[in-house]
Design a protein around this motif. Structure first.
Motif, PDB file in Angstrom:
ATOM      1  N   LYS A  57       0.843  -1.189   0.000  1.00 23.40           N
ATOM      2  CA  LYS A  57       0.000   0.000   0.000  1.00 23.40           C
ATOM      3  C   LYS A  57       0.883   1.245   0.000  1.00 23.40           C
ATOM      4  O   LYS A  57       2.028   1.189   0.470  1.00 23.40           O
ATOM      5  CB  LYS A  57      -0.971  -0.017   1.188  1.00 23.40           C
ATOM      6  N   PRO A  58       0.397   2.386  -0.525  1.00 23.00           N
ATOM      7  CA  PRO A  58      -0.793   2.513  -1.367  1.00 23.00           C
ATOM      8  C   PRO A  58      -0.482   2.054  -2.784  1.00 23.00           C
ATOM      9  O   PRO A  58       0.681   1.933  -3.164  1.00 23.00           O
ATOM     10  CB  PRO A  58      -1.070   4.019  -1.326  1.00 23.00           C
ATOM     11  N   LEU A  59      -1.527   1.807  -3.556  1.00 23.69           N
ATOM     12  CA  LEU A  59      -1.338   1.278  -4.905  1.00 23.69           C
ATOM     13  C   LEU A  59      -0.534   2.233  -5.777  1.00 23.69           C
ATOM     14  O   LEU A  59       0.266   1.808  -6.609  1.00 23.69           O
ATOM     15  CB  LEU A  59      -2.708   0.991  -5.527  1.00 23.69           C
ATOM     16  N   MET A  63      -4.124  -7.193  -5.897  1.00 24.52           N
ATOM     17  CA  MET A  63      -4.405  -7.052  -4.464  1.00 24.52           C
ATOM     18  C   MET A  63      -3.434  -6.058  -3.854  1.00 24.52           C
ATOM     19  O   MET A  63      -2.248  -6.020  -4.209  1.00 24.52           O
ATOM     20  CB  MET A  63      -4.282  -8.405  -3.765  1.00 24.52           C
ATOM     21  N   VAL A  64      -3.934  -5.239  -2.938  1.00 25.15           N
ATOM     22  CA  VAL A  64      -3.114  -4.253  -2.235  1.00 25.15           C
ATOM     23  C   VAL A  64      -3.008  -4.669  -0.770  1.00 25.15           C
ATOM     24  O   VAL A  64      -3.983  -5.103  -0.164  1.00 25.15           O
ATOM     25  CB  VAL A  64      -3.707  -2.836  -2.384  1.00 25.15           C
ATOM     26  N   ASP A  65      -1.830  -4.501  -0.210  1.00 25.22           N
ATOM     27  CA  ASP A  65      -1.534  -5.041   1.115  1.00 25.22           C
ATOM     28  C   ASP A  65      -2.009  -4.128   2.249  1.00 25.22           C
ATOM     29  O   ASP A  65      -1.205  -3.593   3.010  1.00 25.22           O
ATOM     30  CB  ASP A  65      -0.031  -5.299   1.247  1.00 25.22           C
ATOM     31  N   SER A 102      -8.833  -5.765  -2.880  1.00 24.60           N
ATOM     32  CA  SER A 102      -8.528  -5.709  -4.313  1.00 24.60           C
ATOM     33  C   SER A 102      -8.043  -4.320  -4.704  1.00 24.60           C
ATOM     34  O   SER A 102      -8.143  -3.354  -3.930  1.00 24.60           O
ATOM     35  CB  SER A 102      -9.787  -6.047  -5.111  1.00 24.60           C
ATOM     36  N   GLY A 103      -7.555  -4.198  -5.926  1.00 28.18           N
ATOM     37  CA  GLY A 103      -7.176  -2.890  -6.433  1.00 28.18           C
ATOM     38  C   GLY A 103      -8.325  -1.913  -6.377  1.00 28.18           C
ATOM     39  O   GLY A 103      -8.157  -0.735  -6.030  1.00 28.18           O
TER      40      GLY A 103
END
Length: 330
Positions: free
Chosen positions: A98-100, A122-124, A292-293
């Motif tokens: 994160k962030p994307l 997927m973003v952590d 998710s994104g």
């Protein structure tokens, strides 16, 4: 022996990767660490330590040389968008820290690209996978919490402190309260808008639920906690170790201490390892990840609203785009 292992690439092997993702990946017998991208002059020690098949200087070199199933983007945020886009365009599933992206518009573009290519992105936002936060959220079911107060306080500021760090709590407020924001009020402390001393915000959601954010950079010590109320229930989370739930005057407490949780580290208690497993499971079954994104875009859009309401910038400061750094377990 598993002959159908996922061929995984890792971009960036700094603090967060060595604490969180890499120890989890090497435990999976269905994963082959096929490639590493590292800026180190000599990455051979990393290759030996984690068992990578090969190392490369750039994402482009790795993708040209390898046929990969999934890639973990674990670089500073200023490098996320470029790496994620290259991987998605090669039809590779992506797990991103994160962030994307530094800007919401960039993040939205990447979420759109993942949808167009049919890829898992997927973003952590690892707090959603932490046992204490998961247990707390389950108490409220589909209705969510009527009121939720999320705090992440620590001494000392940093460049774009709320964006870099308190974004975790913004994501938790969205998850606990549900719906989309309909009204945001916020106030920041400090004279430097690029390195604020903290921020407080109130968010009203379309569900009727209300979230409160506190991110004090003038605190005496690090602490992270969440209190939530609704439907005759109280949840108190003191991350990363304890969660208490009170229903009709009866309190049940769960403590993830070293003794109670098998000498667990932050890799487990803060949800890092579960996030990795969740992503790999979604690569296998093609279902959308919890973070998710697209979910990450919604969180980042709310963060922009909070920053704007507090009079803080929503974009990088010219000349300081590279001031971000890979996050650590704190």
């Amino acid at each position: 022996m598993n002959t159908n292992r996922l061929r995984v690439g890792v971009i960036g092997a700094g603090n967060i990767a060595t604490i969180a993702q890499l120890p989890t990946l090497v435990q999976r017998d269905d994963v082959e660490l096929a490639a590493l991208v590292s800026r180190r002059e000599d990455p051979s020690s990393l290759v030996r330590r984690w068992g990578f098949n090969a190392a490369y200087k750039t994402v482009e070199e790795m993708l040209a040389a390898q046929e990969l199933d999934a890639v973990f983007v674990l670089t500073p945020r200023s490098e996320h968008a470029h790496a994620v886009e290259l991987c998605l365009k090669r039809d590779v599933d992506v797990f991103c820290e994160k962030p994307l992206a530094p800007a919401t518009q960039e993040a939205e573009h990447l979420a759109d690209l993942a949808d167009e290519r049919g890829r898992i992105l997927m973003v952590d936002f690892n707090r959603r996978y932490a046992p204490v936060y998961t247990a707390g959220r389950e108490a409220f079911g589909d209705k969510g919490a009527t009121f939720c107060v999320a705090q992440k306080n620590r001494p000392g500021s940093e460049y774009r402190a709320t964006f870099e760090n308190a974004i975790h709590m913004v994501d938790l407020l969205r998850w606990y309260c549900g719906g989309e924001p309909v009204h945001v009020a916020a106030h920041a402390a400090g004279e430097d808008p690029w390195e604020e001393d903290g921020l407080a915000a109130t968010i009203r959601f379309s569900t009727g639920n209300t979230g409160v954010l506190m991110a004090a950079r003038t605190a005496g010590a690090w602490n992270e906690k969440l209190d939530a109320y609704g439907d005759g229930k109280t949840v108190e989370v003191r991350a990363p170790e304890t969660v208490s739930t009170t229903i009709n005057g009866v309190t049940t407490s769960r403590e993830l201490s070293a003794e109670a949780y098998g000498w667990a580290t932050a890799t487990d208690t803060l949800g890092f390892s579960t996030a990795v497993h969740h992503f790999l499971d979604r690569v296998a079954d093609r279902a959308q990840p919890l973070t998710s994104g697209r979910e990450a875009v919604r969180t980042q859009r709310l963060l922009d609203q909070i920053l704007a309401a507090a009079g803080l910038p929503t974009e990088e400061q010219t000349g300081r785009e590279w001031a971000s750094h890979a996050v650590n377990a704190s």
